[in-house]
Write a protein that holds these residues in place. Structure first.
Motif, PDB file in Angstrom:
ATOM      1  N   GLY A  56       0.820  -1.197   0.000  1.00 30.21           N
ATOM      2  CA  GLY A  56       0.000   0.000   0.000  1.00 30.21           C
ATOM      3  C   GLY A  56       0.854   1.247   0.000  1.00 30.21           C
ATOM      4  N   SER A  57       0.249   2.344  -0.338  1.00 31.73           N
ATOM      5  CA  SER A  57       0.941   3.631  -0.323  1.00 31.73           C
ATOM      6  C   SER A  57      -0.099   4.738  -0.381  1.00 31.73           C
ATOM      7  N   THR A  58       0.348   5.957  -0.505  1.00 29.50           N
ATOM      8  CA  THR A  58      -0.566   7.091  -0.606  1.00 29.50           C
ATOM      9  C   THR A  58      -0.586   7.601  -2.042  1.00 29.50           C
ATOM     10  N   ALA A  59      -1.633   8.320  -2.357  1.00 28.07           N
ATOM     11  CA  ALA A  59      -1.765   8.914  -3.692  1.00 28.07           C
ATOM     12  C   ALA A  59      -2.569  10.196  -3.556  1.00 28.07           C
ATOM     13  N   ASN A  60      -2.381  11.099  -4.492  1.00 28.63           N
ATOM     14  CA  ASN A  60      -3.173  12.324  -4.561  1.00 28.63           C
ATOM     15  C   ASN A  60      -4.082  12.227  -5.776  1.00 28.63           C
ATOM     16  N   LEU A  61      -5.320  12.663  -5.619  1.00 30.87           N
ATOM     17  CA  LEU A  61      -6.310  12.582  -6.676  1.00 30.87           C
ATOM     18  C   LEU A  61      -6.787  13.981  -7.024  1.00 30.87           C
ATOM     19  N   ARG A 100     -14.612  15.602 -17.062  1.00 28.66           N
ATOM     20  CA  ARG A 100     -14.463  14.376 -17.854  1.00 28.66           C
ATOM     21  C   ARG A 100     -13.207  13.575 -17.543  1.00 28.66           C
ATOM     22  N   GLY A 101     -12.751  13.611 -16.296  1.00 32.72           N
ATOM     23  CA  GLY A 101     -11.604  12.769 -15.973  1.00 32.72           C
ATOM     24  C   GLY A 101     -11.026  13.015 -14.603  1.00 32.72           C
ATOM     25  N   GLN A 102      -9.870  12.412 -14.390  1.00 32.47           N
ATOM     26  CA  GLN A 102      -9.149  12.575 -13.129  1.00 32.47           C
ATOM     27  C   GLN A 102      -7.681  12.233 -13.333  1.00 32.47           C
ATOM     28  N   MET A 103      -6.868  12.726 -12.405  1.00 31.54           N
ATOM     29  CA  MET A 103      -5.445  12.412 -12.397  1.00 31.54           C
ATOM     30  C   MET A 103      -5.106  11.857 -11.021  1.00 31.54           C
ATOM     31  N   VAL A 104      -4.237  10.864 -11.003  1.00 32.63           N
ATOM     32  CA  VAL A 104      -3.788  10.260  -9.751  1.00 32.63           C
ATOM     33  C   VAL A 104      -2.268  10.346  -9.727  1.00 32.63           C
ATOM     34  N   TYR A 105      -1.736  11.016  -8.709  1.00 33.36           N
ATOM     35  CA  TYR A 105      -0.289  11.119  -8.540  1.00 33.36           C
ATOM     36  C   TYR A 105       0.165  10.001  -7.616  1.00 33.36           C
ATOM     37  N   LEU A 106       1.101   9.173  -8.094  1.00 35.86           N
ATOM     38  CA  LEU A 106       1.652   8.064  -7.326  1.00 35.86           C
ATOM     39  C   LEU A 106       3.103   8.388  -6.994  1.00 35.86           C
ATOM     40  N   PRO A 107       3.354   8.988  -5.806  1.00 35.23           N
ATOM     41  CA  PRO A 107       4.710   9.432  -5.483  1.00 35.23           C
ATOM     42  C   PRO A 107       5.738   8.302  -5.425  1.00 35.23           C
ATOM     43  N   GLN A 108       5.334   7.101  -4.980  1.00 33.40           N
ATOM     44  CA  GLN A 108       6.279   6.001  -4.876  1.00 33.40           C
ATOM     45  C   GLN A 108       6.774   5.550  -6.246  1.00 33.40           C
TER      46      GLN A 108
END
Length: 70
Positions: free
Chosen positions: A27-32, A37-45
């Motif tokens: 598991g980890s954290t993410a920013n949404l 019409r969409g979304q972005m997910v930042y996966l720092p790891q």
């Protein structure tokens, strides 16, 4: 570990679509960030931003991963 196993065991379509794990669950954290019409997910790891965009009816869409940071 974090609930994914229950989903995998409970839904044959998920299990059949994904197959067996190749490593342990993590598991980890993410920013949404939602946008029209969409979304972005930042996966720092991973140092990636996943961009998902949907058609106006939200029935299908596209996604891509790009290198980046928040």
């Amino acid at each position: 570990v974090r609930g994914f196993g229950k989903v995998w065991r409970s839904y044959p379509d998920v299990r059949n679509g994904l197959g067996w794990a190749s490593s342990e669950e993590s598991g980890s954290t993410a920013n949404l960030q939602l946008f029209d019409r969409g979304q972005m997910v930042y996966l720092p790891q991973r140092g990636e931003i996943i961009i998902m965009s949907f058609d106006p009816g939200n029935i299908s869409g596209t996604w891509r991963a790009v290198p980046g940071s928040a």
